[in-house]
Design a protein around this motif. Structure first.
Motif, PDB file in Angstrom:
ATOM      1  N   TYR A   1       0.449  -1.436   0.254  1.00 38.07           N
ATOM      2  CA  TYR A   1      -0.032  -0.336   0.400  1.00 38.07           C
ATOM      3  C   TYR A   1       0.537   1.573  -0.086  1.00 38.07           C
ATOM      4  O   TYR A   1       0.726   2.341  -0.623  1.00 38.07           O
ATOM      5  N   ILE A   2       2.157   1.387   0.654  1.00 36.28           N
ATOM      6  CA  ILE A   2       2.790   2.353   0.393  1.00 36.28           C
ATOM      7  C   ILE A   2       3.007   2.753  -0.750  1.00 36.28           C
ATOM      8  O   ILE A   2       3.577   4.270  -1.286  1.00 36.28           O
ATOM      9  N   GLY A   3       3.646   2.012  -1.884  1.00 32.82           N
ATOM     10  CA  GLY A   3       3.728   2.270  -3.223  1.00 32.82           C
ATOM     11  C   GLY A   3       2.650   2.686  -3.942  1.00 32.82           C
ATOM     12  O   GLY A   3       3.092   4.284  -4.322  1.00 32.82           O
ATOM     13  N   LEU A   4       1.044   2.793  -3.686  1.00 36.66           N
ATOM     14  CA  LEU A   4       0.191   2.992  -4.057  1.00 36.66           C
ATOM     15  C   LEU A   4      -0.048   4.612  -3.528  1.00 36.66           C
ATOM     16  O   LEU A   4      -0.381   5.221  -4.366  1.00 36.66           O
ATOM     17  N   ILE A   5       0.648   4.818  -2.079  1.00 33.87           N
ATOM     18  CA  ILE A   5       0.025   6.101  -1.067  1.00 33.87           C
ATOM     19  C   ILE A   5       1.460   7.261  -2.409  1.00 33.87           C
ATOM     20  O   ILE A   5       0.841   8.065  -2.517  1.00 33.87           O
ATOM     21  N   ILE A   6       2.045   6.554  -2.978  1.00 37.51           N
ATOM     22  CA  ILE A   6       3.265   7.398  -2.844  1.00 37.51           C
ATOM     23  C   ILE A   6       3.252   7.313  -4.176  1.00 37.51           C
ATOM     24  O   ILE A   6       3.385   9.553  -4.825  1.00 37.51           O
ATOM     25  N   VAL A   7       2.526   7.246  -5.283  1.00 41.97           N
ATOM     26  CA  VAL A   7       2.030   6.866  -6.345  1.00 41.97           C
ATOM     27  C   VAL A   7       0.840   8.099  -6.983  1.00 41.97           C
ATOM     28  O   VAL A   7       0.252   9.013  -7.144  1.00 41.97           O
ATOM     29  N   PHE A   8      -0.581   7.683  -5.450  1.00 40.23           N
ATOM     30  CA  PHE A   8      -1.414   8.872  -5.510  1.00 40.23           C
ATOM     31  C   PHE A   8      -0.801  10.541  -4.873  1.00 40.23           C
ATOM     32  O   PHE A   8      -1.043  11.824  -5.657  1.00 40.23           O
ATOM     33  N   LEU A   9      -0.151  10.234  -4.772  1.00 36.83           N
ATOM     34  CA  LEU A   9       1.077  11.739  -3.565  1.00 36.83           C
ATOM     35  C   LEU A   9       1.531  12.309  -4.830  1.00 36.83           C
ATOM     36  O   LEU A   9       1.163  13.790  -5.301  1.00 36.83           O
ATOM     37  N   GLY A  10       2.442  11.572  -6.031  1.00 38.98           N
ATOM     38  CA  GLY A  10       2.567  12.166  -7.374  1.00 38.98           C
ATOM     39  C   GLY A  10       1.488  12.581  -8.549  1.00 38.98           C
ATOM     40  O   GLY A  10       1.580  13.986  -8.765  1.00 38.98           O
ATOM     41  N   ALA A  11       0.413  11.825  -8.007  1.00 35.92           N
ATOM     42  CA  ALA A  11      -0.616  12.460  -9.012  1.00 35.92           C
ATOM     43  C   ALA A  11      -1.569  14.106  -8.643  1.00 35.92           C
ATOM     44  O   ALA A  11      -1.323  14.307  -9.445  1.00 35.92           O
ATOM     45  N   VAL A  12      -1.461  13.973  -7.391  1.00 39.49           N
ATOM     46  CA  VAL A  12      -1.885  15.244  -6.821  1.00 39.49           C
ATOM     47  C   VAL A  12      -1.074  16.142  -7.803  1.00 39.49           C
ATOM     48  O   VAL A  12      -1.431  17.208  -7.566  1.00 39.49           O
TER      49      VAL A  12
END
Length: 233
Positions: A68-79
């Protein structure tokens, strides 16, 4: 004074009003730099964040570890990628989103590393993760100051464990300080973006600084009361 210097100093001053733990102060300083990743000149950094997230996600998925940590990093970059400068990331909703994302990255990384290593010093582990987080968000000039001062503070100040709640509050204070300081600029900030384009300016900033000062005083009342009793006694 350049943008990152101003935000760093302001966040540091606010952090010292609430925290005495070098870990908390460091997180507040890092948080103060995060919102400006919505700027066009930092797009290359945003791509790196998204790629890092994908690499972490794939690696942890292959190793059958919590990914999940990988997904949240991707989400942060997308923001950052989809946000206009001084819009969503500089709003109330943006502050809450960025605080949540960065906090989860740090907390999940801490739990993951704690589970797969035999390192028993939780304080040192958290300090190492904060340094890694600083490499993700701080520029080279700021890193040259941050890294040595951070490690010096770890050695000269008492060892104080940091809770998950303190992590969230520290990052929130830093991110929020960025929004408050930018409200003093002529352009102001879109405080309720993306729901509204209404802007907030100097008066909002002054009221928030006053509110933080009052909260700080209330927060320290028990300590002040103890000191007062000791002085009277």
């Amino acid at each position: 004074m350049s943008s990152y210097k101003g935000h760093s100093v302001f966040a540091l001053l606010l952090a010292l009003m609430f925290f005495h733990n070098p870990l908390s102060i460091a997180l507040a300083l890092i948080g103060a730099i995060v919102p400006d990743f919505d700027h066009k000149f930092k797009k290359d950094n945003v791509y790196k964040i998204i790629i890092l997230g994908l690499v972490v996600f794939i690696s942890l998925y292959i190793l059958k570890l919590p990914y999940y940590i990988g997904l949240i990093i991707v989400f942060l970059g997308a923001v950052f990628y989809f946000s206009e400068h001084r819009s969503f990331t500089h709003s109330i909703f943006g502050v809450l989103t960025l605080t949540s994302a960065v906090s989860l990255i740090l907390i999940w990384a801490y739990e993951l590393v704690s589970a797969v290593t035999i390192l028993n010093n939780h304080y040192l582990l958290m300090a190492i993760l904060i340094v890694l987080l600083s490499f993700l968000f701080l520029n080279k000039k700021l890193l040259m100051i941050f890294i040595p001062l951070f490690f010096i503070s770890l050695f000269i100040l008492p060892t104080i464990e940091i809770s998950y709640i303190e992590i969230v509050l520290s990052i929130f204070l830093g991110v929020f300080s960025h929004m408050v300081l930018d409200s003093f600029t002529p352009a102001g900030i879109k405080i309720f973006a993306p729901l509204s384009s209404k802007k907030a300016y100097r008066n909002f900033g002054l009221s928030m600084v006053f509110l933080l000062a009052v909260i700080s005083i209330i927060y320290h009342i028990p300590v002040l009361f103890v000191l007062f009793r000791s002085y009277i006694g």
